[in-house]
Enzyme design. Structure first.
Site, PDB file in Angstrom:
ATOM      1  CG  ASN A  42      -0.195  -0.166   2.521  1.00 52.58           C
ATOM      2  OD1 ASN A  42       0.614   0.674   2.887  1.00 52.58           O
ATOM      3  ND2 ASN A  42      -0.462  -1.261   3.238  1.00 52.58           N
TER       4      ASN A  42
ATOM      5  CG  ASP B  13      -6.999  -5.800   5.180  1.00 51.81           C
ATOM      6  OD1 ASP B  13      -6.550  -5.690   6.340  1.00 51.81           O
ATOM      7  OD2 ASP B  13      -7.696  -4.933   4.637  1.00 51.81           O
TER       8      ASP B  13
END
Length: 398
Positions: A208, A277
């Site tokens: 990210n 995640d």
């Protein structure tokens, strides 16, 4: 607010030239800087360089008329809020640790009662000599802060320990010493920051946009406030946190392991890391070639580290989570706060200008058991202290 005074003692080593840049950086940050040089230091850099930057006379000779008239070594010792010797040669270290005061620098050092910092720089063999190491150990026993020398290429042509620490580390050591109030003294803090990376093959990974700036700011603030800090972070391009136990990880699984290794006796845990995640169910052993128009990856869920902590931390520990949202910020963040059993949760929206990944500023809503509090835009360093103020208050209630 009255300016803090930083007193720099420059001794005779090749690294003396770096003290000019340190002086400039301190001036830019708003500090009042006074400089004392040994006669040998003047062979490497001239006093005029420091005088032009500080707008103060540089003290060298104990018997200059203006020095004698004003008992300058005493007045400077009283004026200083922090005293750093940079670079500190083996000779100067030996003198100050044994109370020898035979020049302006060592006399003033002996008279000063403010926090004192030693930044050694010298040849590798001199630095590693047991005599020098014993003298540095004595410095620490007297309460002086020693900024360990770095490893690198030295002016003598050697490569090894003895190189002056980076200026960013020297600056942090000064600012750490200037933080007189230490409400976190004796407390253990675990902070995570930065992104995680999940390998796809030996070349590619899933990640990210987190820069790690918020976690880094929280770790710096915790250290300045007196805490023993373990800073666990993913791949980031930020300086080391001075005085913290640095733990570098890559994947979410590695982060989970590091957290489980350090959480048990923590007084505060802050999960500021942007944890991926999902990870690939299997990692290709070789680079995946562009043979098909579509590449399908099978992903599996990573462990929910914050939720695990919420179920396992001790009753005395204050647990702080972070939430990054793109919609319904308050609703989603409040739900996360409750489900993860946090004591505090810091939430922000990626779509708010001045907040989120890569920014030096942030705009957050802080959620606790009793309220949700919106804070205005501020620098992440300033926000770190705002968060710590609330975390310390919660700890007092435990």
């Amino acid at each position: 607010m009255e300016k803090k005074t930083v007193l720099l003692g420059i001794s005779g080593g090749i690294a003396a030239f770096k003290s000019v840049q340190l002086t400039s950086d301190l001036i830019k940050k708003g500090y009042d800087v006074e400089v004392i040089m040994t006669p040998h230091a003047c062979e490497f850099v001239k006093p005029l360089s420091f005088e032009a930057l500080t707008n103060h006379n540089v003290c060298v000779d104990m018997f200059d008329s203006h020095v004698v008239r004003n008992t300058k070594h005493i007045s400077l010792a009283k004026k200083a809020d922090v005293f750093m010797i940079v670079p500190a040669t083996a000779n100067v270290i030996a003198k100050i640790v044994h109370g020898i005061a035979d020049d302006m620098l060592t006399t003033t050092f002996l008279a000063a009662t403010c926090p004192k910092i030693i930044a050694p720089a010298m040849n590798t063999n001199m630095y590693e000599n047991p005599i020098t190491q014993n003298n540095l150990a004595l410095c620490r026993s007297y309460g002086y802060h020693v900024v360990d020398a770095a490893n690198g290429f030295l002016a003598c042509g050697d490569h090894g320990s003895g190189k002056l620490a980076d200026l960013s580390i020297l600056m942090e050591a000064i600012e750490d010493a200037l933080q007189r109030e230490k409400p976190l003294q004796g407390k253990k803090v675990v902070i995570t920051g930065g992104p995680t990376q999940e390998a796809i093959d030996p070349v590619r990974y899933i990640t990210n946009h987190s820069s790690g700036k918020m976690g880094h700011a929280l770790a710096v603030a915790a250290k300045r406030l007196g805490a023993s800090v373990t800073y666990i972070h993913g791949p980031i391009n930020l300086p080391a946190v001075y005085g913290a136990d640095d733990v570098a990880i890559t994947s979410a699984q590695e982060l989970f392991t590091a957290v489980k290794d350090t959480y048990a006796d923590a007084d505060f845990i802050i999960m500021a890391a942007a944890v991926g995640d999902y990870r690939c169910s299997s990692i290709a052993a070789e680079k995946i070639k562009k043979n098909d128009a579509v590449l399908t990856l099978e992903l599996t869920k990573n462990p929910d580290i914050l939720a695990w902590l919420g179920e396992h931390v001790s009753a005395k520990c204050v647990l702080c989570g972070f939430a990054m949202e793109t919609q319904d910020l308050l609703a989603h963040a409040t739900d996360k706060f409750k489900k993860k059993h946090c004591d505090l949760l810091v939430a922000n929206s990626l779509k708010t200008s001045g907040a989120g990944f890569q920014c030096d500023t942030n705009i957050v809503t802080i959620i606790s058991e009793t309220q949700s509090e919106e804070l205005p835009i501020m620098d992440k360093s300033a926000l770190a202290y705002e968060i710590w103020e609330r975390l310390i208050a919660l700890h007092h209630k435990k």
